[in-house]
Design a protein around this motif. Structure first.
Motif, PDB file in Angstrom:
ATOM      1  N   VAL A  29       9.967 -75.723  -6.164  1.00  0.00           N
ATOM      2  CA  VAL A  29      11.255 -75.052  -5.321  1.00  0.00           C
ATOM      3  C   VAL A  29      11.809 -73.173  -4.992  1.00  0.00           C
ATOM      4  O   VAL A  29      12.733 -73.220  -4.043  1.00  0.00           O
ATOM      5  CB  VAL A  29      12.649 -75.665  -5.924  1.00  0.00           C
ATOM      6  CG1 VAL A  29      12.369 -77.122  -6.011  1.00  0.00           C
ATOM      7  CG2 VAL A  29      13.056 -75.257  -7.413  1.00  0.00           C
ATOM      8  N   THR A  30      11.256 -72.411  -5.926  1.00  0.00           N
ATOM      9  CA  THR A  30      11.358 -71.153  -5.786  1.00  0.00           C
ATOM     10  C   THR A  30      11.979 -70.867  -4.495  1.00  0.00           C
ATOM     11  O   THR A  30      10.243 -70.310  -4.260  1.00  0.00           O
ATOM     12  CB  THR A  30      11.433 -70.207  -7.203  1.00  0.00           C
ATOM     13  OG1 THR A  30      11.833 -71.720  -8.332  1.00  0.00           O
ATOM     14  CG2 THR A  30      11.983 -69.011  -7.169  1.00  0.00           C
ATOM     15  N   GLY A  31      12.236 -70.045  -3.781  1.00  0.00           N
ATOM     16  CA  GLY A  31      12.802 -69.561  -1.864  1.00  0.00           C
ATOM     17  C   GLY A  31      11.606 -70.129  -1.534  1.00  0.00           C
ATOM     18  O   GLY A  31      11.347 -69.742  -0.609  1.00  0.00           O
ATOM     19  N   SER A  32      11.407 -71.659  -1.750  1.00  0.00           N
ATOM     20  CA  SER A  32      11.164 -72.839  -0.549  1.00  0.00           C
ATOM     21  C   SER A  32      12.416 -73.331  -0.169  1.00  0.00           C
ATOM     22  O   SER A  32      13.310 -73.198  -0.571  1.00  0.00           O
ATOM     23  CB  SER A  32      10.330 -73.547  -1.275  1.00  0.00           C
ATOM     24  OG  SER A  32       9.155 -72.795  -1.838  1.00  0.00           O
ATOM     25  N   THR A  33      12.332 -73.728   1.296  1.00  0.00           N
ATOM     26  CA  THR A  33      13.209 -74.475   1.553  1.00  0.00           C
ATOM     27  C   THR A  33      12.884 -75.859   1.875  1.00  0.00           C
ATOM     28  O   THR A  33      11.393 -75.931   1.585  1.00  0.00           O
ATOM     29  CB  THR A  33      13.345 -74.492   3.452  1.00  0.00           C
ATOM     30  OG1 THR A  33      11.141 -74.762   3.966  1.00  0.00           O
ATOM     31  CG2 THR A  33      13.046 -72.959   3.922  1.00  0.00           C
ATOM     32  N   GLU A  34      14.164 -76.102   1.926  1.00  0.00           N
ATOM     33  CA  GLU A  34      13.950 -78.282   1.573  1.00  0.00           C
ATOM     34  C   GLU A  34      12.629 -78.607   2.133  1.00  0.00           C
ATOM     35  O   GLU A  34      12.092 -79.995   1.875  1.00  0.00           O
ATOM     36  CB  GLU A  34      15.177 -78.820   1.838  1.00  0.00           C
ATOM     37  CG  GLU A  34      16.644 -77.776   1.309  1.00  0.00           C
ATOM     38  CD  GLU A  34      16.088 -78.615  -0.558  1.00  0.00           C
ATOM     39  OE1 GLU A  34      15.269 -79.291  -0.603  1.00  0.00           O
ATOM     40  OE2 GLU A  34      17.447 -78.658  -1.076  1.00  0.00           O
ATOM     41  N   ARG A  35      12.445 -77.901   3.836  1.00  0.00           N
ATOM     42  CA  ARG A  35      11.690 -79.384   4.040  1.00  0.00           C
ATOM     43  C   ARG A  35       9.691 -78.964   3.950  1.00  0.00           C
ATOM     44  O   ARG A  35       9.077 -79.944   3.876  1.00  0.00           O
ATOM     45  CB  ARG A  35      11.241 -77.898   5.522  1.00  0.00           C
ATOM     46  CG  ARG A  35      10.596 -78.967   6.463  1.00  0.00           C
ATOM     47  CD  ARG A  35       9.928 -78.199   8.064  1.00  0.00           C
ATOM     48  NE  ARG A  35      11.715 -78.155   8.964  1.00  0.00           N
ATOM     49  CZ  ARG A  35      11.849 -79.041   9.737  1.00  0.00           C
ATOM     50  NH1 ARG A  35      11.315 -79.548  10.099  1.00  0.00           N
ATOM     51  NH2 ARG A  35      13.074 -78.707  10.390  1.00  0.00           N
ATOM     52  N   VAL A  36      10.189 -77.741   3.808  1.00  0.00           N
ATOM     53  CA  VAL A  36       8.545 -77.383   2.824  1.00  0.00           C
ATOM     54  C   VAL A  36       8.072 -78.292   0.987  1.00  0.00           C
ATOM     55  O   VAL A  36       7.466 -78.360   0.607  1.00  0.00           O
ATOM     56  CB  VAL A  36       7.873 -75.696   1.819  1.00  0.00           C
ATOM     57  CG1 VAL A  36       7.068 -75.392   1.401  1.00  0.00           C
ATOM     58  CG2 VAL A  36       8.117 -74.713   3.492  1.00  0.00           C
ATOM     59  N   ILE A  37       9.230 -77.800   0.624  1.00  0.00           N
ATOM     60  CA  ILE A  37      10.319 -78.358  -0.719  1.00  0.00           C
ATOM     61  C   ILE A  37       9.701 -80.560  -0.082  1.00  0.00           C
ATOM     62  O   ILE A  37       8.713 -80.533  -1.301  1.00  0.00           O
ATOM     63  CB  ILE A  37      10.964 -78.944  -1.333  1.00  0.00           C
ATOM     64  CG1 ILE A  37      10.951 -76.879  -1.579  1.00  0.00           C
ATOM     65  CG2 ILE A  37      11.279 -79.625  -2.309  1.00  0.00           C
ATOM     66  CD1 ILE A  37      12.743 -76.584  -2.209  1.00  0.00           C
ATOM     67  N   LEU A  38      10.237 -80.949   0.764  1.00  0.00           N
ATOM     68  CA  LEU A  38      10.270 -82.013   0.987  1.00  0.00           C
ATOM     69  C   LEU A  38       8.495 -82.457   0.992  1.00  0.00           C
ATOM     70  O   LEU A  38       7.671 -83.491   0.158  1.00  0.00           O
ATOM     71  CB  LEU A  38      10.647 -83.039   1.828  1.00  0.00           C
ATOM     72  CG  LEU A  38      11.036 -84.314   2.196  1.00  0.00           C
ATOM     73  CD1 LEU A  38      10.808 -85.209   1.014  1.00  0.00           C
ATOM     74  CD2 LEU A  38      11.547 -84.659   3.382  1.00  0.00           C
ATOM     75  N   ARG A  39       8.105 -81.909   1.999  1.00  0.00           N
ATOM     76  CA  ARG A  39       6.014 -82.148   3.139  1.00  0.00           C
ATOM     77  C   ARG A  39       5.233 -82.201   0.941  1.00  0.00           C
ATOM     78  O   ARG A  39       4.541 -82.625   0.821  1.00  0.00           O
ATOM     79  CB  ARG A  39       5.744 -81.243   3.647  1.00  0.00           C
ATOM     80  CG  ARG A  39       4.632 -81.099   4.151  1.00  0.00           C
ATOM     81  CD  ARG A  39       4.469 -80.368   5.210  1.00  0.00           C
ATOM     82  NE  ARG A  39       3.923 -78.854   4.369  1.00  0.00           N
ATOM     83  CZ  ARG A  39       4.696 -78.229   5.165  1.00  0.00           C
ATOM     84  NH1 ARG A  39       5.174 -78.283   6.439  1.00  0.00           N
ATOM     85  NH2 ARG A  39       4.714 -76.674   4.747  1.00  0.00           N
ATOM     86  N   GLU A  40       5.737 -80.673   0.740  1.00  0.00           N
ATOM     87  CA  GLU A  40       4.101 -81.009  -0.899  1.00  0.00           C
ATOM     88  C   GLU A  40       4.778 -81.698  -1.497  1.00  0.00           C
ATOM     89  O   GLU A  40       3.916 -81.996  -2.514  1.00  0.00           O
ATOM     90  CB  GLU A  40       4.625 -79.774  -1.385  1.00  0.00           C
ATOM     91  CG  GLU A  40       3.833 -77.889  -0.482  1.00  0.00           C
ATOM     92  CD  GLU A  40       3.275 -78.156   0.066  1.00  0.00           C
ATOM     93  OE1 GLU A  40       2.184 -79.101  -0.554  1.00  0.00           O
ATOM     94  OE2 GLU A  40       2.647 -78.708   1.208  1.00  0.00           O
ATOM     95  N   THR A  41       6.385 -82.415  -1.767  1.00  0.00           N
ATOM     96  CA  THR A  41       6.630 -83.466  -2.761  1.00  0.00           C
ATOM     97  C   THR A  41       5.818 -84.518  -2.604  1.00  0.00           C
ATOM     98  O   THR A  41       4.933 -85.185  -2.741  1.00  0.00           O
ATOM     99  CB  THR A  41       7.902 -83.355  -3.146  1.00  0.00           C
ATOM    100  OG1 THR A  41       9.108 -81.920  -3.775  1.00  0.00           O
ATOM    101  CG2 THR A  41       8.276 -85.385  -3.574  1.00  0.00           C
ATOM    102  N   ALA A  42       6.678 -84.866  -1.529  1.00  0.00           N
ATOM    103  CA  ALA A  42       5.719 -85.979  -0.967  1.00  0.00           C
ATOM    104  C   ALA A  42       3.752 -86.486  -1.187  1.00  0.00           C
ATOM    105  O   ALA A  42       3.596 -86.890  -1.135  1.00  0.00           O
ATOM    106  CB  ALA A  42       5.758 -86.333   1.018  1.00  0.00           C
ATOM    107  N   ARG A  43       3.503 -85.358  -0.831  1.00  0.00           N
ATOM    108  CA  ARG A  43       1.863 -85.078  -1.101  1.00  0.00           C
ATOM    109  C   ARG A  43       1.484 -85.758  -1.890  1.00  0.00           C
ATOM    110  O   ARG A  43       0.540 -86.605  -2.529  1.00  0.00           O
ATOM    111  CB  ARG A  43       1.307 -83.669   0.004  1.00  0.00           C
ATOM    112  CG  ARG A  43      -0.019 -83.195  -0.510  1.00  0.00           C
ATOM    113  CD  ARG A  43      -0.675 -82.062   0.010  1.00  0.00           C
ATOM    114  NE  ARG A  43       0.203 -81.122  -1.139  1.00  0.00           N
ATOM    115  CZ  ARG A  43      -0.358 -81.115  -2.362  1.00  0.00           C
ATOM    116  NH1 ARG A  43      -0.972 -81.672  -3.225  1.00  0.00           N
ATOM    117  NH2 ARG A  43       0.708 -79.444  -3.097  1.00  0.00           N
TER     118      ARG A  43
END
Length: 209
Positions: A29-43
């Motif tokens: 999560v460091t420095g990321s946006t929620e959109r990116v975090i959600l996409r990568e977490t979904a993956r």
């Protein structure tokens, strides 16, 4: 601000609500946006990602922050000196807003809970709904504020903040109150690095306010 682990709990609750899958692992999560975090977490959970999933997640995450705001107030705290610096800048007539990877409603709840929203023009800020990276968010906030990049100062605590500010043409003052050390923030090109905001005078000098 620090949430002492509650932020992760709220994120996991929203994730399970919209996906039906318990959160096993969250992407960095460091420095990321929620959109990116959600996409990568979904993956990481072998789940398909879509803009609709993000929209539903943003709504759920905002709602859970509203519902558990009192708990957030009890467990978390604003970083030392933050309120004093914001107040001093407001007294000088400085236009202040927020650029964050958090979704809009969650950011508003956290700022309000710790009494920081009074000093900020939140409608002129930029949030996780506005893009994937810091440059995109900064450009959105500058446009909403009608401020030229050269006239703005961005305060951040991650390498992504520093890089994003430099790419957007904004002067960056880095604060080593997050997971990134002062030396790392210097290394990625911050013009000024503060250990914290506890010394209001020093912070204002760094911001040239």
């Amino acid at each position: 601000m620090a949430t002492r682990g509650l932020g992760g709990e709220l994120w996991g609750e929203a994730f399970e609500q919209v996906t039906g899958v318990p959160l096993r692992e969250q992407a960095s999560v460091t420095g990321s946006t929620e959109r990116v975090i959600l996409r990568e977490t979904a993956r990481l959970h072998d789940l398909p990602y879509s803009d609709d999933l993000f929209a539903r997640f943003a709504d759920a995450l905002g709602a859970v922050h509203v519902r558990r705001a009192a708990e957030l107030r009890e467990r978390g705290h604003a970083l030392p000196g933050a309120a004093a610096v914001l107040a001093a800048l407001a007294e000088r007539g400085v236009h202040q807003s927020v650029v964050t990877g958090n979704v809009h409603q969650a950011a508003e709840v956290k700022l309000a809970v710790f009494g920081l929203d009074t000093y900020l023009r939140l409608d002129n800020g930029a949030y996780g709904e506005d893009g994937e990276g810091r440059p995109e968010l900064l450009h959105a906030a500058l446009k909403r504020s009608d401020v030229a990049p050269a006239a703005a100062v961005f305060v951040g605590d991650t390498p992504a903040d520093v890089a994003g500010g430099l790419e957007a043409g904004v002067r960056v003052v880095a604060v080593a109150t997050g997971k990134t050390s002062a030396s790392e923030l210097w290394d990625v090109g911050a013009e000024v690095v503060l250990d914290d905001l506890a010394d209001t005078g020093r912070a204002l000098a760094a911001l040239r306010a």
